[in-house]
Write a protein that holds these residues in place. Sequence first.
Motif, PDB file in Angstrom:
ATOM      1  N   VAL A   9      -4.316  12.480  -6.321  1.00  0.00           N
ATOM      2  CA  VAL A   9      -4.376  13.131  -5.015  1.00  0.00           C
ATOM      3  C   VAL A   9      -3.701  12.230  -3.993  1.00  0.00           C
ATOM      4  N   MET A  10      -2.693  12.749  -3.304  1.00  0.00           N
ATOM      5  CA  MET A  10      -2.018  11.971  -2.276  1.00  0.00           C
ATOM      6  C   MET A  10      -2.320  12.577  -0.895  1.00  0.00           C
ATOM      7  N   LYS A  11      -1.716  13.682  -0.586  1.00  0.00           N
ATOM      8  CA  LYS A  11      -1.949  14.357   0.699  1.00  0.00           C
ATOM      9  C   LYS A  11      -2.442  15.773   0.417  1.00  0.00           C
TER      10      LYS A  11
ATOM     11  N   GLY B  99       0.813  -1.206   0.000  1.00  0.00           N
ATOM     12  CA  GLY B  99       0.000   0.000   0.000  1.00  0.00           C
ATOM     13  C   GLY B  99       0.844   1.252   0.000  1.00  0.00           C
ATOM     14  N   VAL B 100       0.756   2.050  -1.065  1.00  0.00           N
ATOM     15  CA  VAL B 100       1.563   3.274  -1.134  1.00  0.00           C
ATOM     16  C   VAL B 100       0.661   4.508  -1.197  1.00  0.00           C
ATOM     17  N   GLY B 101      -0.284   4.563  -0.243  1.00  0.00           N
ATOM     18  CA  GLY B 101      -0.916   5.833   0.070  1.00  0.00           C
ATOM     19  C   GLY B 101       0.089   6.642   0.873  1.00  0.00           C
ATOM     20  N   SER B 102      -0.357   7.665   1.556  1.00  0.00           N
ATOM     21  CA  SER B 102       0.588   8.525   2.272  1.00  0.00           C
ATOM     22  C   SER B 102       1.318   7.765   3.381  1.00  0.00           C
ATOM     23  N   ILE B 103       0.619   6.858   4.088  1.00  0.00           N
ATOM     24  CA  ILE B 103       1.280   6.093   5.144  1.00  0.00           C
ATOM     25  C   ILE B 103       2.327   5.159   4.541  1.00  0.00           C
ATOM     26  N   GLY B 104       1.983   4.477   3.468  1.00  0.00           N
ATOM     27  CA  GLY B 104       2.939   3.580   2.819  1.00  0.00           C
ATOM     28  C   GLY B 104       4.139   4.307   2.261  1.00  0.00           C
ATOM     29  N   ILE B 105       3.915   5.476   1.679  1.00  0.00           N
ATOM     30  CA  ILE B 105       5.042   6.275   1.168  1.00  0.00           C
ATOM     31  C   ILE B 105       5.972   6.665   2.311  1.00  0.00           C
ATOM     32  N   LEU B 106       5.399   7.058   3.437  1.00  0.00           N
ATOM     33  CA  LEU B 106       6.225   7.413   4.592  1.00  0.00           C
ATOM     34  C   LEU B 106       6.964   6.191   5.143  1.00  0.00           C
TER      35      LEU B 106
ATOM     36  N   ALA C 263      18.551  -2.034   2.887  1.00  0.00           N
ATOM     37  CA  ALA C 263      19.266  -2.543   1.720  1.00  0.00           C
ATOM     38  C   ALA C 263      18.385  -2.531   0.482  1.00  0.00           C
ATOM     39  N   GLN C 264      17.083  -2.704   0.694  1.00  0.00           N
ATOM     40  CA  GLN C 264      16.133  -2.678  -0.417  1.00  0.00           C
ATOM     41  C   GLN C 264      14.772  -2.252   0.123  1.00  0.00           C
ATOM     42  N   VAL C 265      14.101  -1.370  -0.601  1.00  0.00           N
ATOM     43  CA  VAL C 265      12.737  -0.974  -0.259  1.00  0.00           C
ATOM     44  C   VAL C 265      11.868  -1.234  -1.476  1.00  0.00           C
ATOM     45  N   ALA C 266      10.894  -2.124  -1.310  1.00  0.00           N
ATOM     46  CA  ALA C 266       9.995  -2.482  -2.406  1.00  0.00           C
ATOM     47  C   ALA C 266       8.560  -2.189  -1.986  1.00  0.00           C
ATOM     48  N   ALA C 267       7.695  -1.975  -2.974  1.00  0.00           N
ATOM     49  CA  ALA C 267       6.311  -1.604  -2.685  1.00  0.00           C
ATOM     50  C   ALA C 267       5.347  -2.350  -3.592  1.00  0.00           C
ATOM     51  N   VAL C 268       4.190  -2.688  -3.034  1.00  0.00           N
ATOM     52  CA  VAL C 268       3.132  -3.390  -3.760  1.00  0.00           C
ATOM     53  C   VAL C 268       1.832  -2.618  -3.578  1.00  0.00           C
ATOM     54  N   ASP C 269       1.064  -2.489  -4.671  1.00  0.00           N
ATOM     55  CA  ASP C 269      -0.219  -1.791  -4.613  1.00  0.00           C
ATOM     56  C   ASP C 269      -1.070  -2.277  -5.773  1.00  0.00           C
ATOM     57  N   ILE C 270      -2.315  -1.823  -5.828  1.00  0.00           N
ATOM     58  CA  ILE C 270      -3.176  -2.121  -6.970  1.00  0.00           C
ATOM     59  C   ILE C 270      -3.298  -0.907  -7.888  1.00  0.00           C
ATOM     60  N   ASN C 271      -2.645   0.198  -7.508  1.00  0.00           N
ATOM     61  CA  ASN C 271      -2.739   1.460  -8.243  1.00  0.00           C
ATOM     62  C   ASN C 271      -1.390   1.774  -8.879  1.00  0.00           C
ATOM     63  N   GLN C 272      -1.317   1.634 -10.204  1.00  0.00           N
ATOM     64  CA  GLN C 272      -0.048   1.837 -10.905  1.00  0.00           C
ATOM     65  C   GLN C 272       0.437   3.279 -10.783  1.00  0.00           C
ATOM     66  N   GLN C 273      -0.472   4.237 -10.785  1.00  0.00           N
ATOM     67  CA  GLN C 273      -0.064   5.642 -10.703  1.00  0.00           C
ATOM     68  C   GLN C 273       0.633   5.931  -9.381  1.00  0.00           C
ATOM     69  N   ARG C 274       0.130   5.357  -8.306  1.00  0.00           N
ATOM     70  CA  ARG C 274       0.779   5.559  -7.006  1.00  0.00           C
ATOM     71  C   ARG C 274       2.143   4.865  -6.967  1.00  0.00           C
ATOM     72  N   LEU C 275       2.229   3.696  -7.565  1.00  0.00           N
ATOM     73  CA  LEU C 275       3.517   2.998  -7.625  1.00  0.00           C
ATOM     74  C   LEU C 275       4.523   3.788  -8.453  1.00  0.00           C
ATOM     75  N   ASP C 276       4.068   4.371  -9.548  1.00  0.00           N
ATOM     76  CA  ASP C 276       4.959   5.208 -10.367  1.00  0.00           C
ATOM     77  C   ASP C 276       5.457   6.406  -9.559  1.00  0.00           C
TER      78      ASP C 276
END
Length: 375
Positions: free
Chosen positions: A368-370, A184-191, A202-215
């Motif tokens: 829209v993020m924050k 989840g890369v909403g505002s909490i996930g981004i933080l 060493a590595q930070v990876a992210a998973v979501d269902i929203n490609q725009q947020r992942l981009d």
Amino acid sequence: MSPVAFSAHRAAVLYNPKDIRIERRPVWPPQYDHAQVAVKSTGLCGSDLHYYIDGKNGDFAIQSPLVLGHEAAGVIVSVGPGVKNLVPGQRVAIEAGVMCRRCDYCSSGRYNLCKSLWFASSAKTIPHHDGTLQDRMNHPSHVLHPLPDNCSFELAALAEPLSVLIHASRRANLTEGQRVLVFGVGSIGILACALAKSYGAAQVAAVDINQQRLDFAKSNGFASRTYCLPAVDKAKTTDEQLRQARVNIHKVLADFDTPDGYDIVFECTGAESCIQMSIHAAVTGGKVMLVGMGSRNVMLPLSAAALREVDIQGSFRYAGTYPKALSLLASGKLQNVEKLVTHRLRLDETARAFDLLARGRDEQGNMVMKIMVAP
């Protein structure tokens, strides 16, 4: 003698779902050990949005008109008797939760678990305590935190959601060199991504269902690897659901070239399928931090956790995190964190701000993020 109201100020007051009214209210002088803050910036949160859309957040429904907002910073206008640590003109971040400071939880530093804690903008306690979507508010001085000189009001408002992740990272014992996965890369996930990176992951990876947020996460350097989960038909049985979660996360780990899994998984969605995947995503001996609030009851692959000693830990709000959060925000170590704020509106536009947050895109199609609300 009764306190005298000296003037009036504006407040954005929620009466019913999608019914926010801008009202003029009297300004009362601060009581003992309280200070009055002119609120300069408030970030809108998912819990605020639940109140706005549904009139409730989980089990807590509004029983009387309520001012929302709890991610905020401002300037001290005046102080009440007994206040020693603050002076008018001082810039502060507002910690919305107020603990009793007497119980065992408070004495041990875990005041987020205090049974008498009340939270500004929450309908949990009756009468409700108003939040920060108003021009001025009186608040206990011990939960007003001075800002570093190079910390803006907007950055300081991010200290509240960042505190959620600092608390979770302390419980997970996040350290340099670990591999971190964020669901989840909403505002909490981004933080969560930004914090892990600042700790030297060493590595930070992210998973979501929203490609725009992942981009957004990848282009701004919050995550080095991202994966967009495809839409799938809802599983008809529990066994099928658990099998689907295992198959999906194995595809993710293969794509990330990390087949053994991650040392720490921050689950920031609250979605049942993501919680299930999180357990399989953790390395043997790893940890899953439950940060997101969503599904009330979840079916878990507990044997996959127990047989591999994967620790599943809950994390609720925060305690003693604001000084660290403000220091990090002022340090520049959270690279590009200011880009989390995508939209800015005025207090008179609060209803529009919530509608915008609910849609997730503005009139031009921008994500829209924050959203920050200023006077």
